[in-house]
Design a protein around this motif. Structure first.
Motif, mmCIF file in Angstrom:
data_model
loop_
_atom_site.group_PDB
_atom_site.id
_atom_site.type_symbol
_atom_site.label_atom_id
_atom_site.label_comp_id
_atom_site.label_asym_id
_atom_site.label_seq_id
_atom_site.Cartn_x
_atom_site.Cartn_y
_atom_site.Cartn_z
ATOM 1 N N LEU A 180 -0.696 2.386 10.936
ATOM 2 C CA LEU A 180 -1.469 3.199 9.992
ATOM 3 C C LEU A 180 -1.502 4.659 10.417
ATOM 4 C CD1 LEU A 180 -4.392 0.775 9.275
ATOM 5 C CD2 LEU A 180 -2.696 1.600 7.653
ATOM 6 N N GLN A 181 -1.644 4.896 11.718
ATOM 7 C CA GLN A 181 -1.644 6.285 12.186
ATOM 8 C C GLN A 181 -0.279 6.923 11.932
ATOM 9 O OE1 GLN A 181 -4.076 7.965 14.664
ATOM 10 N NE2 GLN A 181 -5.468 6.269 15.075
ATOM 11 N N HIS A 215 0.825 -1.216 0.000
ATOM 12 C CA HIS A 215 0.000 0.000 0.000
ATOM 13 C C HIS A 215 0.860 1.268 0.000
ATOM 14 C CE1 HIS A 215 -4.132 -1.882 1.240
ATOM 15 N NE2 HIS A 215 -3.744 -2.204 0.025
ATOM 16 N N ASP A 216 1.999 1.230 0.685
ATOM 17 C CA ASP A 216 2.900 2.393 0.655
ATOM 18 C C ASP A 216 3.336 2.714 -0.768
ATOM 19 O OD1 ASP A 216 2.816 2.494 3.338
ATOM 20 O OD2 ASP A 216 4.884 1.898 3.691
ATOM 21 N N TYR A 245 -5.097 4.364 3.037
ATOM 22 C CA TYR A 245 -4.882 4.199 4.482
ATOM 23 C C TYR A 245 -6.192 4.243 5.264
ATOM 24 C CZ TYR A 245 0.156 4.683 3.808
ATOM 25 O OH TYR A 245 1.452 4.507 3.423
ATOM 26 N N ILE A 247 1.754 2.399 -3.409
ATOM 27 C CA ILE A 247 0.703 3.132 -4.133
ATOM 28 C C ILE A 247 0.850 4.613 -3.837
ATOM 29 C CG2 ILE A 247 -1.791 3.458 -4.407
ATOM 30 C CD1 ILE A 247 -2.172 0.614 -3.404
ATOM 31 N N ILE A 248 1.060 4.900 -2.559
ATOM 32 C CA ILE A 248 1.156 6.291 -2.132
ATOM 33 C C ILE A 248 2.409 6.965 -2.736
ATOM 34 C CG2 ILE A 248 1.798 7.667 -0.097
ATOM 35 C CD1 ILE A 248 -0.812 4.985 0.182
ATOM 36 N N ASP A 280 4.004 5.976 -5.380
ATOM 37 C CA ASP A 280 4.209 5.680 -6.802
ATOM 38 C C ASP A 280 5.602 5.109 -7.037
ATOM 39 O OD1 ASP A 280 1.740 6.414 -8.001
ATOM 40 O OD2 ASP A 280 2.256 8.513 -7.645
ATOM 41 N N GLU A 332 1.722 6.162 9.437
ATOM 42 C CA GLU A 332 1.762 6.449 8.002
ATOM 43 C C GLU A 332 0.964 7.711 7.683
ATOM 44 O OE1 GLU A 332 3.410 4.667 5.868
ATOM 45 O OE2 GLU A 332 3.482 2.571 6.511
ATOM 46 N N LEU A 333 -0.217 7.802 8.299
ATOM 47 C CA LEU A 333 -1.053 8.983 8.062
ATOM 48 C C LEU A 333 -0.375 10.243 8.564
ATOM 49 C CD1 LEU A 333 -4.674 7.708 8.781
ATOM 50 C CD2 LEU A 333 -3.963 8.974 6.760
ATOM 51 N N THR A 334 0.253 10.159 9.746
ATOM 52 C CA THR A 334 0.967 11.316 10.284
ATOM 53 C C THR A 334 2.051 11.757 9.300
ATOM 54 O OG1 THR A 334 0.602 10.501 12.520
ATOM 55 C CG2 THR A 334 2.316 12.161 12.253
ATOM 56 N N MET A 349 2.165 11.165 6.103
ATOM 57 C CA MET A 349 1.577 11.696 4.879
ATOM 58 C C MET A 349 1.088 13.120 5.088
ATOM 59 S SD MET A 349 -1.405 10.075 2.524
ATOM 60 C CE MET A 349 -1.541 8.773 3.603
ATOM 61 N N GLN A 350 0.485 13.356 6.267
ATOM 62 C CA GLN A 350 -0.025 14.699 6.546
ATOM 63 C C GLN A 350 1.082 15.723 6.735
ATOM 64 O OE1 GLN A 350 -2.473 14.103 9.967
ATOM 65 N NE2 GLN A 350 -3.407 12.398 8.898
ATOM 66 N N ASP A 395 -4.280 8.433 -1.907
ATOM 67 C CA ASP A 395 -3.346 8.066 -0.844
ATOM 68 C C ASP A 395 -4.072 7.927 0.485
ATOM 69 O OD1 ASP A 395 -1.805 8.580 -2.969
ATOM 70 O OD2 ASP A 395 -0.513 10.064 -2.013
ATOM 71 N N MET A 437 -1.378 -2.609 14.401
ATOM 72 C CA MET A 437 -1.743 -2.266 13.027
ATOM 73 C C MET A 437 -2.298 -0.843 12.974
ATOM 74 S SD MET A 437 -4.308 -4.431 10.555
ATOM 75 C CE MET A 437 -4.962 -3.616 9.077
ATOM 76 N N LYS A 438 -3.094 -0.507 13.970
ATOM 77 C CA LYS A 438 -3.670 0.835 14.036
ATOM 78 C C LYS A 438 -2.566 1.880 14.201
ATOM 79 C CE LYS A 438 -7.752 2.484 16.498
ATOM 80 N NZ LYS A 438 -8.670 2.011 17.568
#
Lengths: 326, 326
Positions: free
Chosen positions: A148-149, A87-88, B114, A90-91, A93, A151-153, A155-156, B110, A144-145
């Motif tokens: 993901l958090q 999945h990473d 997630y 994808i983000i 590319d 990764e989201l952090t 990304m943000q 993206d 897992m949570k």
């Protein structure tokens, strides 16, 4: 394959069993995807997570241990890691992963989304087969949570000039340290280790994980700079502002800031200038110091464990894992 | 909100509790995503899966049933469904979902990757809290796998002119019927129903699921054709060849084939022509017959259950759920 562990035949042998199990589980109703997934997992890199799992399991003297169960749990850790990587990509590319085309670049983002989901499912199956009825199911869900958090952090905070070393540590704590910590903990627990060993395992795993990611991020600033045909500073150019540049920014904000406006538009020469600037401002040295400190924390904790041949192996392996060339 | 169930206040009330629980669980370290997710789940559509779950739970006389646990399990079904929808929207590039912008169109692919993963995690948490130690964990993992394989089968058959009604039924069996079947089964099981009721629940859920999807696919050929400002035949134009056109193809392959060359390039008028052709060749009538037969199968099985007020409600609800306007 797995040459990284060739000096530790016991670990290597266990990791090969993990790979075989993963290949057997990755059956999907599309031959191309199945082959790609199996190639992907059989490359396996260093298989850091299963390796740490077995290193900690090895600390426990337990003749009744169920080796097949341990293999499954080790595989579950690598599956979770693989799913997040798919999945990473994808983000990011990413065209490549472990020297092979990524699932996304081979089959497109659509297939990559479902393939990652599919690998998550295999991960859950392995958990359910080995941990049903134990508290480790919810520990896994929590990890897992957190991942993901993390990764989201990350990304943000992409392209966020206000990003700080502190926020960086929080993100990598979720993104990398959490799973390495879980790997060590599960090794200690499922081999039958006591509470104290479990606590140490978590702590050591966390320090190793943080050090591992900091070293990785340093490499992105130092490796391949003189290879004219390869893209450089890939993370930075995607707006991922990691420790070396954040430390350099703390040293001289005015010098660093202009580069953070639109890193994706910088030329190769400007990137090289920037890498030199980060180095001159102590960003690399500072990061190396932090990574070395984290490594020492892990080693000190390892040395507190009861003396045994397997503890020595763990100590050596930790040093090898965190020893890279800069 | 949930007006669909307003004539069944008992079901409606339970579904509102499910929504409240979902909102409470969807906490994530990004306010925008959290709000979008909560809006997404609070729209909730008909909440078919939790509703079927409660309809089957209602068949069991059991005063000791743990309502909170049932609410969590019902929420887990909706969470699994939501996670697959969020990832589906990445694949379809859907601008809308349930009348609101999709997660992907609001935040990009993206975040959608997630966010879907995150919803899967909440789903697992709910499972672990309610089913740890039971065989239903692995049943859930199996269902999730079947759903993904169904999605992959559908994706792989996209734009495939050789697609058949048979392969279509296989794909929707995974994509839709599996989860509806699980919803009914879990309702019967966790309310304390016996083996026989569990078996019937699975069977009924499967028939309802298949009928539900066939009706849905018919709608894509019949609804909105006279609204000039809305896209029509959206599935078809994305290369998803569903039952109506596959039946029409069986009736007159030569007439249908040319439209399958490049459906994404067809003009609005050509799409209207194609919809008329599919209707003329009996694709709609045939699909309606199949859907009606599946509905009758479900109803016949329901009528075999012991007579009770709740069985009548289930019978009515099934008819309402599968009764649409064509």
């Amino acid at each position: 394959m797995l040459t990284f562990w060739q000096d530790y035949p016991e670990i290597q042998e266990k990791l090969e069993k993990v790979q075989a199990l993963m290949a057997a589980r990755l059956k999907i109703n599309n031959e191309d995807i199945q082959n790609a997934l199996q190639r992907f997992t059989s490359r396996g890199g260093k298989m850091v997570r299963p390796a740490l799992f077995f290193l900690f399991a090895g600390l426990v003297e337990n003749e009744k241990v169920d080796e097949k169960k341990l293999t499954k749990i080790a595989a579950s850790l690598e599956m979770l890691h693989s799913a997040t990587l798919i999945h990473d990509d994808i983000i990011d590319d990413s065209p490549l992963r472990r020297g092979l085309p990524s699932i996304e670049s081979q089959f497109g983002k659509d297939v990559a989304v479902y393939t990652g989901d599919f690998v998550y499912t295999i991960y859950f199956e392995l958990l359910i087969e080995t941990m049903n009825g134990t508290e480790f199911l919810s520990r896994n869900a929590k990890s897992m949570k957190k991942i993901l958090q993390g990764e989201l952090t990350q990304m943000q905070s992409a392209f966020n000039k206000e990003n700080t070393a502190r926020r960086y540590m929080k993100a990598i704590s979720g993104k990398t340290a959490e799973l390495l910590s879980l790997s060590c903990l599960e090794g200690a627990y499922f081999a039958g280790g006591d509470r104290q060993l479990q606590r140490s395992a978590r702590k050591i795993g966390r320090s190793i994980g943080l050090a591992f990611q900091v070293y990785d991020d340093i490499l992105n600033f130092t490796v391949g700079l003189d290879e004219a045909d390869k893209p450089i500073l890939t993370d930075f150019r995607q707006g991922i502002y990691t420790l070396p540049l954040l430390l350099a920014k703390e040293a001289d904000e005015a010098a660093i800031m202009p580069y953070l406006e639109a890193p994706e538009q910088l030329s190769r020469d400007e990137c090289l200038q920037f890498a030199a600037l980060v180095t001159d401002l102590g960003g690399i040295t500072g990061s190396l110091m932090i990574a070395a400190t984290l490594t020492e924390l892990a080693l000190a904790e390892i040395r507190k464990l009861p003396q045994s041949r397997n503890r020595e192996i763990l100590e050596e392996a930790t040093q090898i894992l965190l020893q890279r060339n800069y």
